[in-house]
Write a protein that holds these residues in place. Structure first.
Motif, PDB file in Angstrom:
ATOM      1  N   VAL A 188      38.843  43.241  42.686  1.00  0.00           N
ATOM      2  CA  VAL A 188      38.808  42.799  41.302  1.00  0.00           C
ATOM      3  C   VAL A 188      38.106  41.446  41.285  1.00  0.00           C
ATOM      4  CG1 VAL A 188      41.081  41.684  41.439  1.00  0.00           C
ATOM      5  CG2 VAL A 188      40.175  42.386  39.214  1.00  0.00           C
ATOM      6  N   HIS A 189      37.268  41.234  40.279  1.00  0.00           N
ATOM      7  CA  HIS A 189      36.583  39.952  40.180  1.00  0.00           C
ATOM      8  C   HIS A 189      37.575  38.869  39.763  1.00  0.00           C
ATOM      9  CE1 HIS A 189      33.654  36.896  38.995  1.00  0.00           C
ATOM     10  NE2 HIS A 189      32.756  37.587  39.689  1.00  0.00           N
ATOM     11  N   ALA A 190      37.424  37.659  40.301  1.00  0.00           N
ATOM     12  CA  ALA A 190      38.355  36.575  40.004  1.00  0.00           C
ATOM     13  C   ALA A 190      38.426  36.288  38.508  1.00  0.00           C
ATOM     14  CB  ALA A 190      37.957  35.312  40.769  1.00  0.00           C
ATOM     15  N   ASP A 191      37.308  36.382  37.817  1.00  0.00           N
ATOM     16  CA  ASP A 191      37.314  36.139  36.378  1.00  0.00           C
ATOM     17  C   ASP A 191      38.162  37.189  35.655  1.00  0.00           C
ATOM     18  OD1 ASP A 191      36.146  34.714  33.962  1.00  0.00           O
ATOM     19  OD2 ASP A 191      35.534  36.781  33.557  1.00  0.00           O
ATOM     20  N   ASP A 192      38.063  38.446  36.073  1.00  0.00           N
ATOM     21  CA  ASP A 192      38.889  39.498  35.475  1.00  0.00           C
ATOM     22  C   ASP A 192      40.364  39.290  35.792  1.00  0.00           C
ATOM     23  OD1 ASP A 192      36.784  40.883  34.264  1.00  0.00           O
ATOM     24  OD2 ASP A 192      36.326  41.989  36.092  1.00  0.00           O
TER      25      ASP A 192
ATOM     26  N   GLY B 235      44.076  43.835  43.922  1.00  0.00           N
ATOM     27  CA  GLY B 235      43.269  44.154  45.087  1.00  0.00           C
ATOM     28  C   GLY B 235      42.641  42.871  45.612  1.00  0.00           C
ATOM     29  N   LEU B 236      41.605  42.970  46.400  1.00  0.00           N
ATOM     30  CA  LEU B 236      40.912  41.787  46.910  1.00  0.00           C
ATOM     31  C   LEU B 236      40.268  41.053  45.740  1.00  0.00           C
ATOM     32  CD1 LEU B 236      39.186  43.453  50.001  1.00  0.00           C
ATOM     33  CD2 LEU B 236      41.303  42.122  49.976  1.00  0.00           C
ATOM     34  N   VAL B 237      40.593  39.772  45.567  1.00  0.00           N
ATOM     35  CA  VAL B 237      40.085  38.986  44.438  1.00  0.00           C
ATOM     36  C   VAL B 237      38.836  38.246  44.908  1.00  0.00           C
ATOM     37  CG1 VAL B 237      40.618  37.245  42.704  1.00  0.00           C
ATOM     38  CG2 VAL B 237      42.429  38.756  43.566  1.00  0.00           C
ATOM     39  N   LEU B 238      37.693  38.627  44.339  1.00  0.00           N
ATOM     40  CA  LEU B 238      36.406  38.158  44.857  1.00  0.00           C
ATOM     41  C   LEU B 238      35.582  37.489  43.767  1.00  0.00           C
ATOM     42  CD1 LEU B 238      35.402  41.415  46.820  1.00  0.00           C
ATOM     43  CD2 LEU B 238      36.871  39.537  47.598  1.00  0.00           C
ATOM     44  N   THR B 239      34.790  36.511  44.180  1.00  0.00           N
ATOM     45  CA  THR B 239      33.823  35.860  43.304  1.00  0.00           C
ATOM     46  C   THR B 239      32.864  35.059  44.169  1.00  0.00           C
ATOM     47  OG1 THR B 239      33.504  34.305  41.470  1.00  0.00           O
ATOM     48  CG2 THR B 239      35.311  33.843  42.964  1.00  0.00           C
ATOM     49  N   ALA B 240      31.660  34.812  43.656  1.00  0.00           N
ATOM     50  CA  ALA B 240      30.676  34.045  44.423  1.00  0.00           C
ATOM     51  C   ALA B 240      31.184  32.654  44.751  1.00  0.00           C
ATOM     52  CB  ALA B 240      29.366  33.954  43.638  1.00  0.00           C
ATOM     53  N   ASP B 241      31.903  32.020  43.804  1.00  0.00           N
ATOM     54  CA  ASP B 241      32.364  30.649  44.017  1.00  0.00           C
ATOM     55  C   ASP B 241      33.401  30.526  45.125  1.00  0.00           C
ATOM     56  OD1 ASP B 241      30.680  29.682  42.093  1.00  0.00           O
ATOM     57  OD2 ASP B 241      32.186  29.636  40.504  1.00  0.00           O
ATOM     58  N   ALA B 242      33.946  31.652  45.571  1.00  0.00           N
ATOM     59  CA  ALA B 242      34.875  31.631  46.711  1.00  0.00           C
ATOM     60  C   ALA B 242      34.178  32.108  47.982  1.00  0.00           C
ATOM     61  CB  ALA B 242      36.086  32.507  46.420  1.00  0.00           C
ATOM     62  N   GLY B 243      32.850  32.220  47.944  1.00  0.00           N
ATOM     63  CA  GLY B 243      32.124  32.770  49.085  1.00  0.00           C
ATOM     64  C   GLY B 243      32.350  32.011  50.379  1.00  0.00           C
ATOM     65  N   ALA B 244      32.206  30.680  50.335  1.00  0.00           N
ATOM     66  CA  ALA B 244      32.401  29.886  51.549  1.00  0.00           C
ATOM     67  C   ALA B 244      33.842  29.970  52.025  1.00  0.00           C
ATOM     68  CB  ALA B 244      32.008  28.436  51.289  1.00  0.00           C
ATOM     69  N   SER B 245      34.775  29.919  51.077  1.00  0.00           N
ATOM     70  CA  SER B 245      36.194  29.956  51.417  1.00  0.00           C
ATOM     71  C   SER B 245      36.586  31.279  52.053  1.00  0.00           C
ATOM     72  CB  SER B 245      37.013  29.720  50.145  1.00  0.00           C
ATOM     73  OG  SER B 245      38.382  29.920  50.378  1.00  0.00           O
ATOM     74  N   ILE B 246      36.187  32.385  51.440  1.00  0.00           N
ATOM     75  CA  ILE B 246      36.554  33.704  51.965  1.00  0.00           C
ATOM     76  C   ILE B 246      35.929  33.928  53.342  1.00  0.00           C
ATOM     77  CG2 ILE B 246      36.243  36.186  51.582  1.00  0.00           C
ATOM     78  CD1 ILE B 246      36.702  35.632  48.597  1.00  0.00           C
TER      79      ILE B 246
ATOM     80  N   ASP C 142      30.945  47.450  42.676  1.00  0.00           N
ATOM     81  CA  ASP C 142      29.684  47.090  43.319  1.00  0.00           C
ATOM     82  C   ASP C 142      29.262  45.675  42.957  1.00  0.00           C
ATOM     83  OD1 ASP C 142      29.661  49.700  44.269  1.00  0.00           O
ATOM     84  OD2 ASP C 142      27.512  49.931  43.923  1.00  0.00           O
ATOM     85  N   ALA C 143      29.304  45.369  41.650  1.00  0.00           N
ATOM     86  CA  ALA C 143      28.870  44.046  41.203  1.00  0.00           C
ATOM     87  C   ALA C 143      29.770  42.951  41.771  1.00  0.00           C
ATOM     88  CB  ALA C 143      28.875  43.994  39.680  1.00  0.00           C
ATOM     89  N   THR C 144      31.068  43.238  41.875  1.00  0.00           N
ATOM     90  CA  THR C 144      32.014  42.247  42.405  1.00  0.00           C
ATOM     91  C   THR C 144      31.726  41.943  43.863  1.00  0.00           C
ATOM     92  OG1 THR C 144      33.722  42.955  40.845  1.00  0.00           O
ATOM     93  CG2 THR C 144      34.457  41.792  42.812  1.00  0.00           C
ATOM     94  N   VAL C 145      31.506  42.986  44.668  1.00  0.00           N
ATOM     95  CA  VAL C 145      31.221  42.773  46.086  1.00  0.00           C
ATOM     96  C   VAL C 145      29.879  42.071  46.268  1.00  0.00           C
ATOM     97  CG1 VAL C 145      30.808  43.914  48.300  1.00  0.00           C
ATOM     98  CG2 VAL C 145      32.668  44.693  46.819  1.00  0.00           C
ATOM     99  N   ARG C 146      28.882  42.475  45.488  1.00  0.00           N
ATOM    100  CA  ARG C 146      27.574  41.824  45.610  1.00  0.00           C
ATOM    101  C   ARG C 146      27.651  40.345  45.223  1.00  0.00           C
ATOM    102  NH1 ARG C 146      23.416  45.391  46.461  1.00  0.00           N
ATOM    103  NH2 ARG C 146      23.942  47.597  46.116  1.00  0.00           N
TER     104      ARG C 146
ATOM    105  N   ASP D  92      30.394  53.391  50.830  1.00  0.00           N
ATOM    106  CA  ASP D  92      30.074  52.542  49.682  1.00  0.00           C
ATOM    107  C   ASP D  92      29.729  51.123  50.132  1.00  0.00           C
ATOM    108  OD1 ASP D  92      30.699  54.581  47.700  1.00  0.00           O
ATOM    109  OD2 ASP D  92      32.800  54.239  48.230  1.00  0.00           O
ATOM    110  N   LEU D  93      30.502  50.619  51.079  1.00  0.00           N
ATOM    111  CA  LEU D  93      30.208  49.286  51.601  1.00  0.00           C
ATOM    112  C   LEU D  93      28.870  49.273  52.319  1.00  0.00           C
ATOM    113  CD1 LEU D  93      33.761  48.348  52.932  1.00  0.00           C
ATOM    114  CD2 LEU D  93      32.647  47.527  50.851  1.00  0.00           C
ATOM    115  N   ALA D  94      28.557  50.355  53.037  1.00  0.00           N
ATOM    116  CA  ALA D  94      27.255  50.444  53.711  1.00  0.00           C
ATOM    117  C   ALA D  94      26.123  50.436  52.700  1.00  0.00           C
ATOM    118  CB  ALA D  94      27.209  51.713  54.561  1.00  0.00           C
ATOM    119  N   ARG D  95      26.328  51.114  51.586  1.00  0.00           N
ATOM    120  CA  ARG D  95      25.297  51.153  50.543  1.00  0.00           C
ATOM    121  C   ARG D  95      25.056  49.756  49.977  1.00  0.00           C
ATOM    122  NH1 ARG D  95      26.834  51.462  45.696  1.00  0.00           N
ATOM    123  NH2 ARG D  95      28.725  52.641  46.197  1.00  0.00           N
ATOM    124  N   ILE D  96      26.102  48.972  49.842  1.00  0.00           N
ATOM    125  CA  ILE D  96      25.962  47.624  49.296  1.00  0.00           C
ATOM    126  C   ILE D  96      25.390  46.669  50.339  1.00  0.00           C
ATOM    127  CG2 ILE D  96      27.248  45.652  48.376  1.00  0.00           C
ATOM    128  CD1 ILE D  96      29.283  47.715  47.283  1.00  0.00           C
TER     129      ILE D  96
END
Length: 543
Positions: A225-229, A181-192, A323-327, A258-262
């Motif tokens: 999915v979190h990038a670390d996972d 799925g979408l691979v997300l992490t804080a360290d890719a925040g600027a890039s994404i 939730d934690a991944t998106v946040r 769900d996205l609105a809640r976050i």
């Protein structure tokens, strides 16, 4: 086990490196990228690096073979190759994306076979799947035709067809497709944010609680999915030499509410998907938003992935929920967080959806030689190359105009050949700036183009017809231009080591520019004898 990672400096690549360098069974890591990361910073410092652009344009069979041979050399002695290289931007340049994403995968596949590597792990995607009519989870057997209105999805489906053909021809090769799925992490925040949002949306609006209400397209769904996972899953596949497809996500499906809640306080305004798509289309066409409408089409039609196989066969469980991944990502986007590679660079406002706007080079100290020196100044290098690019733009415009204007004269064929070759030199300079991640200044190239055309208004003493001086002066200007180009490539020879690049490439370009000077001098000799004579109204009446 020695592992090569193609596209090792990006979001997923960095996560994979983090896990590889800590794994006891991994004896060596080879990083392959088109732009060098900071090799003094972990995890990049633990890898042996090769610069290869798998999406480079090959003008002939020899150039194609050269790209594959560079990959084969990088794969020498490795047990597995992880292929992650993928372009998302500039998504207005469809041919460039396909050349990198699909043809680049085919190049890696051919190099894997030629190098005798036994395992190829390829980053596929949720996007490879065909649309589904409901939210019932689908496993890896679901149809893989993609979403036809999304270039990203179409290319992912085409990439897997390359892998299908590879498996059919080489059944002994283990081929793995990681459908994340979408691979997300804080360290890719600027890039994404650069890749998917662009420069015009204030980042502070992405902070949880900043929006009082969130418009959400109907039918919106997302799996993350979190990038670390994801990095841990890649390591498990390598450990087990597990082949086939693996769906990877947290196992949860995020809907609009769900996205609105976050993002805000849980309040949403449903927007018909067709209306949202039209708005996104015009925002993308006008470069106000980075994502094209194909991404919305995927987010409203793709199936929910069943991740049972990864849990069962890899004994893999995500450590971060949706939730934690998106946040985590939103926090990184607001802070403009990043890493020590060009794709993950932080605090950069360059918009990669516009052709030519590229990231900034990280300066690197030269190797210890006992001679004076220090880190390259990226701004000075950018200015230097950009000044040459402006001059080259004007020079190419001039030689192309000369080739047209004097096409029917004895020097016409020579000018036509020179125009093509000098234009190729300018292309090489643009490619270099792209590889180094140095943004160009398109307005300067535009001004150079305009200046060259204004220069044509000079009459050289004639108003009603062409002056005999014109061709003489233009050849002299071109001799100066290619002399400057030769100086550029000679300078690049000197600093090639500091950039992690080979000197031979620049030495060859310098020799070519010097040869241009010689050929222009020969043309100059053919016209200068008559240009200043009283009877020489047209100096090109040559024997």
């Amino acid at each position: 086990m020695k592992v090569a990672v193609v596209g090792a400096s990006g979001n997923v690549g960095t996560a994979v490196l983090n896990h590889l360098v800590d794994a006891s069974e991994v004896t060596g890591v080879v990083g392959i990228a088109r732009r060098m990361p900071d090799r003094d910073v972990a995890p990049y410092s633990s890898a042996e690096w090769h610069l290869v652009d798998v999406g480079a344009e090959a003008r002939d069979d020899a150039a194609e073979e050269a790209i594959i041979e560079r990959l084969v050399a990088a794969f020498d002695g490795v047990d597995a190759v992880v292929h992650l290289a993928w372009l998302i931007q500039p998504n207005h340049e469809r041919d460039l994306l396909r050349r990198t994403n699909v043809e680049g995968t085919a190049r890696v596949a051919r190099a894997v076979v030629r190098a005798g590597v036994g395992h190829l792990v390829c980053a596929s995607s949720w996007a490879v799947y065909s649309p589904a009519p409901d939210l019932t989870p689908r496993d890896e057997a679901w149809a893989r035709d993609g979403v036809r209105s999304s270039h990203y999805s179409v290319d992912k489906a085409a990439q897997e067809r390359v892998l299908d053909d590879l498996e059919a021809e080489y059944p002994e090769l283990v081929v793995t497709r990681m459908r994340t799925g979408l691979v997300l992490t804080a360290d890719a925040g600027a890039s994404i944010a650069r890749y998917f949002i662009g420069p015009w949306v204030p980042r502070r609006l992405l902070a949880p609680g900043a929006l009082p209400i969130l418009p959400t397209p109907t039918g919106l769904r997302a799996q993350v999915v979190h990038a670390d996972d994801a990095g841990r899953a890649y390591l498990e596949v390598l450990r087990r030499r597990a082949g086939g497809g693996f769906n990877l996500s947290t196992g949860e499906t995020l809907l609009g509410e769900d996205l609105a809640r976050i993002l805000d306080h849980g309040r949403t305004v449903p927007v018909p998907a067709g209306v949202a798509r039209s708005l996104l289309h015009y925002a993308w066409r006008s470069r106000l938003f980075a994502s094209d409408p194909g991404f919305l089409d995927m987010a409203t039609t793709l199936p929910v992935m069943d991740v049972t196989r990864a849990r069962r066969e890899l004994e893999w469980e995500p450590r971060h929920d949706a939730d934690a991944t998106v946040r985590d990502l939103l926090d990184g986007m607001v802070r403009r967080a990043g890493g020590a590679s060009v794709p993950l660079r932080p605090h950069d406002r360059s918009f990669e959806g516009v052709p030519g706007l590229r990231p900034a080079l990280r300066g690197r100290a030269p190797a210890a030689t006992g001679e004076p020196g220090g880190p390259l100044d990226r701004e000075l290098l950018r200015t230097y190359l950009d000044d040459h690019l402006s001059g080259s733009t004007a020079g190419v415009a001039r030689i192309e105009r000369m080739a047209r204007a004097y096409a029917d004269t004895p020097i016409g064929p020579d000018l036509r050949l020179l125009a093509g070759e000098i234009g190729h030199g300018r292309d090489e300079l643009m490619t270099l700036m792209d590889e180094l991640g140095l943004p160009t200044r398109p307005h300067r190239q535009g001004l150079a183009w305009v200046a060259e055309r204004l220069g044509r208004l000079k009459t050289n003493g004639r108003v009603t017809h062409q002056s005999p001086l014109t061709v003489l002066l233009e050849l002299e200007l071109m001799r100066s231009a290619v002399a400057g180009q030769a100086g550029l490539w000679q300078t690049m020879v000197e600093i090639a080591g500091d950039l992690g690049m080979g000197r031979d490439r620049f030495a060859e370009l310098a020799e070519r520019s010097i040869a241009f000077q010689t050929r222009l001098e020969e043309l100059h000799a053919r016209v200068r004898g008559d240009a200043l004579r009283a009877s020489g109204e047209r100096p090109l009446k040559l024997a």
